[in-house]
Every structure is written in C-alpha cells, then in structure tokens.
Design a protein around this motif. Structure first.
Motif, short mmCIF file in Angstrom:
data_model
loop_
_atom_site.label_atom_id
_atom_site.label_comp_id
_atom_site.label_asym_id
_atom_site.label_seq_id
_atom_site.Cartn_x
_atom_site.Cartn_y
_atom_site.Cartn_z
N ALA A 1 21.79 11.57 -20.04
CA ALA A 1 20.37 11.28 -19.89
C ALA A 1 19.72 11.11 -21.26
O ALA A 1 18.84 10.26 -21.45
CB ALA A 1 19.69 12.40 -19.11
N LEU A 2 20.14 11.92 -22.23
CA LEU A 2 19.56 11.84 -23.58
C LEU A 2 20.21 10.76 -24.43
O LEU A 2 19.84 10.58 -25.59
CB LEU A 2 19.67 13.21 -24.26
CG LEU A 2 18.84 14.31 -23.61
CD1 LEU A 2 19.06 15.64 -24.32
CD2 LEU A 2 17.35 13.96 -23.60
N SER B 1 15.89 16.97 -20.07
CA SER B 1 16.85 16.20 -19.29
C SER B 1 16.96 16.82 -17.90
O SER B 1 16.70 18.02 -17.73
CB SER B 1 18.23 16.19 -19.96
OG SER B 1 18.74 17.51 -20.05
N PRO B 2 17.34 16.04 -16.90
CA PRO B 2 17.44 16.59 -15.54
C PRO B 2 18.55 17.63 -15.46
O PRO B 2 19.51 17.61 -16.23
CB PRO B 2 17.77 15.36 -14.70
CG PRO B 2 18.38 14.39 -15.66
CD PRO B 2 17.68 14.62 -16.97
N GLU B 3 18.39 18.55 -14.52
CA GLU B 3 19.43 19.57 -14.33
C GLU B 3 20.72 18.90 -13.86
O GLU B 3 20.71 17.94 -13.11
CB GLU B 3 18.98 20.61 -13.32
CG GLU B 3 17.84 21.49 -13.82
CD GLU B 3 17.54 22.62 -12.87
OE1 GLU B 3 18.33 22.81 -11.92
OE2 GLU B 3 16.53 23.32 -13.08
N VAL C 1 14.81 13.26 -35.00
CA VAL C 1 14.60 13.25 -33.56
C VAL C 1 15.63 14.20 -32.97
O VAL C 1 16.84 13.96 -33.04
CB VAL C 1 14.76 11.84 -32.97
CG1 VAL C 1 14.72 11.89 -31.45
CG2 VAL C 1 13.67 10.91 -33.51
N ALA C 2 15.15 15.31 -32.44
CA ALA C 2 16.04 16.37 -31.95
C ALA C 2 15.96 16.47 -30.44
O ALA C 2 14.93 16.15 -29.84
CB ALA C 2 15.65 17.70 -32.58
N PRO C 3 17.03 16.95 -29.80
CA PRO C 3 16.95 17.22 -28.36
C PRO C 3 15.88 18.26 -28.06
O PRO C 3 15.52 19.07 -28.92
CB PRO C 3 18.35 17.76 -28.03
CG PRO C 3 19.22 17.33 -29.15
CD PRO C 3 18.36 17.26 -30.36
N TYR C 4 15.39 18.26 -26.85
CA TYR C 4 14.29 19.14 -26.46
C TYR C 4 14.60 20.62 -26.69
O TYR C 4 13.70 21.42 -26.92
CB TYR C 4 13.94 18.92 -24.98
CG TYR C 4 15.01 19.37 -24.02
CD1 TYR C 4 14.98 20.62 -23.42
CD2 TYR C 4 16.10 18.53 -23.72
CE1 TYR C 4 15.98 21.03 -22.56
CE2 TYR C 4 17.09 18.94 -22.87
CZ TYR C 4 17.03 20.19 -22.28
OH TYR C 4 18.02 20.60 -21.43
N ASP C 5 15.90 21.00 -26.66
CA ASP C 5 16.27 22.41 -26.79
C ASP C 5 16.85 22.73 -28.17
O ASP C 5 17.44 23.80 -28.35
CB ASP C 5 17.26 22.79 -25.70
CG ASP C 5 18.54 21.94 -25.71
OD1 ASP C 5 18.59 20.94 -26.46
OD2 ASP C 5 19.47 22.25 -24.94
#
Length: 243
Positions: free
Chosen positions: A57-58, A46-48, A17-21
C-alpha cells in the motif's frame, strides 16, 4: 556592553518522506552535519493486513505526493523516501515510479532507501551480500529478488524472527545478534534492511569484528541524500562514509 551573537548557520534542507509509523528521527539526524536540516513528513496510514499488504500500500506513488509537497514547501533540495520495503516491494519499476511521483510533486532530486542501498553496496564494492531484515517471508523474498535484479549475489537472507508489529521496539542487542547470525563466510558485505531498525552505534564496531562493510538502511538513506548535494555524512569509522 552588547554581545554580538553569530548565526544561526545557513542550512541546506533535506526532505525525508517517512512511513506513518517511522520512529527513528533521532538516528537519521546523527548522520547529518550541522549545516543540514532534515524536514520530515510522514505518509498516511496503511490498511490493516499482513506485512506484504502494508508495504505494498505504501509502495503506491500516491502515498509520497502529499509529504513530498510538504517538505519541498519548506525548502528541501533533495527528497528521499525513507522506507526500504515500501520502495523495493514493487521491484525496480515500482521504485522508479516512486521517484517520478516525488519529482512530479516538486522534488528537485528524488531518491528512495532501496535505491540508496544499492548505490551504497556498489560503493563498498559488494558482490556477495548477506542480508538481514525484520520482514515476513513474502517481503523478504521480494528483497532478495530486488537485490539480485540489481546485480548482487545474495548469499544469505536472514529474518529477525519476531512479529512485525514488535519491530519498532527492537534495540541494539537484537540487531547486533541478527547481524552476527546473518553473516556468512563468503559474504563480502552485510546489508541491514528496514529503517525501523536502530544501527548507528553498531556499524563501526561490527565492521571491525566481522571484517567487512556493514551497510544499513538509515545510513544509506542519509549518505545518498547528502551525496546528491556534495555533502559528507557524519559517522566515525563507518566504511561507507570513508569511501
């Protein structure tokens, strides 16, 4: 004459499971033996905000549930959340909550990069750890607190010194310089935090140069996941993998 083609080899699935980026998929694969397949699913965005807002957030259990279900659906036997900051920023309780959320979503075994790093540092018998990282100061402070609470003496905590948004473009030269700068004479191991930093080809030569173990986030992530399955990670002359 018909030729008999053997294979493919039976595969053991490891869920990432990796962060979106996350952009270091290929690096993770380099530690994996041919009998293992990585199933990689990413979180939502995640939100700016600043570095602390983003990783906090993550750190929420809700961020790992959907990607955990996705990798479990294709046969992952162990699932690891491959983000150091996202798993240490909430402290030990936050890290435990992430693992519980992954188990609730179907993972037979659940790990995080920050938990894997602690296990790896203990395996190389580190007590005094020099830490290098790419985070802004508030997140770097959380990392120090997490490692201290895990029983280590953090003798240095050195940031990369570039804007967080530029970390994904960091190359080997910058990481090697960071490790050399962050090393201290009284450190008995160096920990390179953040799965966004490339480290595979640096570990063995820098261990030889500096005379101490170098544990990195991506290395620890794969090592710990494979250890759960009684499998060995691939990485010539890397101290952690010899132990």
């Amino acid at each position: 004459m018909k030729r008999h083609v053997q294979g493919p080899e039976p595969q053991t699935g490891v869920g990432i499971v990796a962060p979106y980026d996350f952009a270091r998929d290929r690096e993770l694969w380099r530690w994996v033996p041919s009998t293992v397949s990585l199933f990689i699913a990413r979180t939502g965005g995640s939100p700016e905000g600043d570095n602390l807002d983003s990783v906090s957030a993550l750190n929420r259990p809700s961020s790992v549930r959907r990607p955990t279900r996705e990798v479990c659906a294709v046969g992952a036997e162990v699932v690891v959340y491959a983000c150091t900051a996202c798993s240490f920023v909430g402290g030990a309780l936050g890290e435990a909550a992430l693992r519980q959320a992954m188990r609730d979503a179907g993972a037979r075994r659940a790990l995080t990069t920050s938990g894997a790093a602690v296990s790896a540092l203990r395996t190389v018998k580190a007590q005094r750890v020099a830490v290098v990282h790419p985070y802004e100061r508030p997140v770097g402070n959380r990392l120090r607190d997490y490692l201290v609470a895990s029983g280590f003496d953090v003798v240095g905590c050195t940031p990369l010194g570039i804007p967080v948004r530029e970390v994904l473009d960091t190359g080997y030269a910058e990481v090697a310089d960071l490790i050399r700068t962050g090393d201290t004479e009284d450190a008995d191991a160096i920990f390179v935090s953040c799965t966004a930093l490339p480290t595979y080809d640096l570990i063995a030569p820098l261990e030889e140069e500096l005379g101490k173990p170098v544990v990195t986030a991506n290395q620890a992530t794969v090592w710990a996941a494979l250890r759960e399955l009684d499998l060995q990670a691939s990485g010539a002359d890397q101290t952690l993998l010899r132990l």
